[in-house]
Write a protein that holds these residues in place. Structure first.
Motif, PDB file in Angstrom:
ATOM      1  N   LYS A  72       1.097  -1.415  -0.086  1.00  0.00           N
ATOM      2  CA  LYS A  72      -0.049  -0.515  -0.135  1.00  0.00           C
ATOM      3  C   LYS A  72       1.131   1.237   0.091  1.00  0.00           C
ATOM      4  O   LYS A  72       0.568   2.431   0.331  1.00  0.00           O
ATOM      5  CB  LYS A  72      -1.240  -0.071   0.492  1.00  0.00           C
ATOM      6  N   MET A  73       1.958   0.905  -0.201  1.00  0.00           N
ATOM      7  CA  MET A  73       2.892   2.356  -0.039  1.00  0.00           C
ATOM      8  C   MET A  73       2.454   3.626  -0.645  1.00  0.00           C
ATOM      9  O   MET A  73       2.635   4.592  -1.370  1.00  0.00           O
ATOM     10  CB  MET A  73       4.446   2.155  -0.677  1.00  0.00           C
ATOM     11  N   PRO A  74       2.480   3.499  -2.841  1.00  0.00           N
ATOM     12  CA  PRO A  74       1.584   4.183  -3.379  1.00  0.00           C
ATOM     13  C   PRO A  74       0.865   4.956  -2.536  1.00  0.00           C
ATOM     14  O   PRO A  74       0.721   6.336  -3.300  1.00  0.00           O
ATOM     15  CB  PRO A  74       0.892   3.332  -4.619  1.00  0.00           C
ATOM     16  N   GLU A  75      -0.331   4.269  -1.838  1.00  0.00           N
ATOM     17  CA  GLU A  75      -1.200   5.615  -1.629  1.00  0.00           C
ATOM     18  C   GLU A  75      -0.404   6.426  -0.354  1.00  0.00           C
ATOM     19  O   GLU A  75      -1.270   7.789  -0.248  1.00  0.00           O
ATOM     20  CB  GLU A  75      -2.380   4.669  -0.451  1.00  0.00           C
ATOM     21  N   VAL A  76       0.633   6.360   0.222  1.00  0.00           N
ATOM     22  CA  VAL A  76       1.296   7.940   1.651  1.00  0.00           C
ATOM     23  C   VAL A  76       2.451   8.154   0.140  1.00  0.00           C
ATOM     24  O   VAL A  76       3.168   9.145   0.395  1.00  0.00           O
ATOM     25  CB  VAL A  76       1.694   7.081   2.828  1.00  0.00           C
ATOM     26  N   LEU A  77       2.865   7.462  -1.062  1.00  0.00           N
ATOM     27  CA  LEU A  77       4.003   8.676  -1.768  1.00  0.00           C
ATOM     28  C   LEU A  77       3.541   9.740  -1.889  1.00  0.00           C
ATOM     29  O   LEU A  77       4.689  10.776  -1.900  1.00  0.00           O
ATOM     30  CB  LEU A  77       4.582   7.616  -2.832  1.00  0.00           C
ATOM     31  N   SER A  78       2.285   9.909  -2.218  1.00  0.00           N
ATOM     32  CA  SER A  78       1.914  11.191  -2.544  1.00  0.00           C
ATOM     33  C   SER A  78       2.253  11.991  -1.720  1.00  0.00           C
ATOM     34  O   SER A  78       2.249  13.783  -1.757  1.00  0.00           O
ATOM     35  CB  SER A  78       0.620  11.284  -3.942  1.00  0.00           C
ATOM     36  N   LEU A  79       1.946  12.365  -0.421  1.00  0.00           N
ATOM     37  CA  LEU A  79       1.827  12.601   1.078  1.00  0.00           C
ATOM     38  C   LEU A  79       3.027  12.599   1.325  1.00  0.00           C
ATOM     39  O   LEU A  79       3.700  14.029   1.479  1.00  0.00           O
ATOM     40  CB  LEU A  79       0.937  11.734   2.398  1.00  0.00           C
TER      41      LEU A  79
END
Length: 422
Positions: free
Chosen positions: A289-296
């Motif tokens: 689920k790392m893509p969910e927080v990369l933008s943050l």
């Protein structure tokens, strides 16, 4: 991002049942599948989807050699041995991605026999991803606005205390009725200055800094990837926390303590804090689920985020996060493009019935178009709210800048007056 690009690879060996022997090679994990390629023949000896895995276990071969076994649908068992850096690390990573794949709500294409998703569903998935990213951005903007409000309150308190200090200094500069050298209000003034400093610190270190914006399960290792263990990553307003499976904090990174965030792939990052004269603090995190927080992380830490050369292999079409360019299409153009059908200029007589079926079946149904309309309207509202909040924060920044400059001048003036009194 290609689904076949390996997220992680480990050297090891695979047991070939037909030949009754072990073959050396590389075990590779991608977003949806697992593959073992022989070092000698460069052929794929085993390849299967994560969704077909029934069980992953650590067992022993001939009661001596430690191996990792994977049970596939159809009661097919695969044996892997001599895995490096060790069997436990490979097991933790594979189990994490397998379980996250099972718990994932989004349906992915499992094979050529399954029906492909319609064009409308693909567009809806893209807009939903953009909406999630904009919602995350809105939450960060909201927390940032609360910090600005607290800082404004702290500056107002400082200005009030500076006014009191000005009156006291004026009284001390001309004490017509006090003939002695000691100044009785000095202690009181120092107490006021300490209260102002505490108020400013409280405005900066408010309770909003500990609010959790996002939390994802991850496989964590301190330093190199030779000791990956299950854990989780918490993204807060002004910090990052790495925790284990029992929610115990392994390390807390304040925003100003993080020196770099290396992005090896959309699923793997390294957070580093450097020190002079002692070893750096470095944590490697691998998560489905790392893509969910990369933008943050990109928005919060900006120049500290660095994409490595390994990330270049994942720059194709994205799997989890949508492309920003496609999200900027207007609603009218999007619906017009979705509803139009491709009709050839010249149609053979035998293909007339097929053409009629294509005309009767548009690319996007009316229900999907209506859902797209509602989602795009929500995106528009979110964007307008974000723009309004940004404008308000710009005004607050101007007020904070002028108030800080004014308070700095007053403090310098009061310091000079106090030195003359000493």
């Amino acid at each position: 991002m290609s689904r076949d690009v390996p997220i992680h690879s480990w050297p090891g060996s695979y047991y070939i049942h037909s030949d009754k022997k072990w073959e050396n090679g590389t075990l590779s994990l991608s977003r949806t599948s697992l593959r073992f390629i022989s070092n000698q023949t460069k052929e794929s000896l085993a390849s299967f989807l994560l969704s077909r895995i029934i069980e992953i276990k650590m067992e022993s071969s001939s009661f001596i050699f430690s191996t990792l076994t994977i049970l596939e649908e159809g009661n097919v068992k695969h044996w892997f041995g001599s895995l490096k850096p060790n069997r436990a690390v490979v097991y933790n990573v594979l189990e994490h991605f397998w379980r996250e794949r099972l718990m994932s709500s989004g349906s992915e294409v499992k094979g050529p026999t399954e029906s492909q998703p319609s064009k409308g569903r693909e567009l809806i998935s893209l807009v939903a991803g953009a909406q999630r990213r904009l919602e995350d951005t809105g939450r960060v903007l909201s927390h940032q606005g609360e910090q600005f409000d607290n800082m404004m309150q702290g500056l107002e308190k400082i200005e009030s205390d500076l006014g009191v200090a000005d009156k006291l200094l004026s009284e001390l500069e001309s004490p017509s009725w006090w003939p002695f050298g000691k100044l009785p209000w000095k202690t009181h003034q120092e107490g006021k200055a300490e209260d102002a400093a505490r108020a400013a610190a409280a405005a900066y270190k408010g309770p909003n800094r500990s609010k959790v914006i996002a939390s994802i399960p991850a496989v964590v290792s301190k330093g190199r990837d030779c000791d990956l263990k299950p854990g989780c990553l918490l993204v807060m307003v002004s910090s990052l926390e790495v925790r284990d499976t029992s929610c115990q904090v392994q390390h807390h990174f304040e925003r100003n303590e993080i020196d770099e965030i290396l992005v090896h792939s959309p699923y793997e990052i390294t957070v580093r804090q450097r020190f002079i004269g002692k070893p750096d603090v470095c944590y490697r995190l691998l998560s489905a689920k790392m893509p969910e927080v990369l933008s943050l992380l990109e928005m919060q830490y900006k120049k500290k985020v660095e994409f490595t050369s390994e990330y270049a292999a994942f720059k194709g079409t994205p799997v989890s996060s949508p492309c920003d360019a496609e999200c900027s299409i207007s609603y009218d153009a999007l619906v017009h493009r979705c509803l139009e059908t491709d009709i050839p200029m010249a149609v053979p007589a035998g293909d007339l019935s097929q053409l009629q079926v294509q005309v009767l079946q548009p690319t996007v149904s009316q229900a999907e178009a209506q859902e797209l309309k509602q989602m795009l309207m929500q995106l528009k509202n979110l964007a307008l709210e974000a723009e309004t909040e940004l404008e308000r924060q710009d005004e607050a920044l101007d007020v904070l800048t002028s108030s800080t400059d004014r308070a700095t001048l007053h403090i310098e003036k009061h310091t000079c007056r106090m030195k003359r009194l000493l």
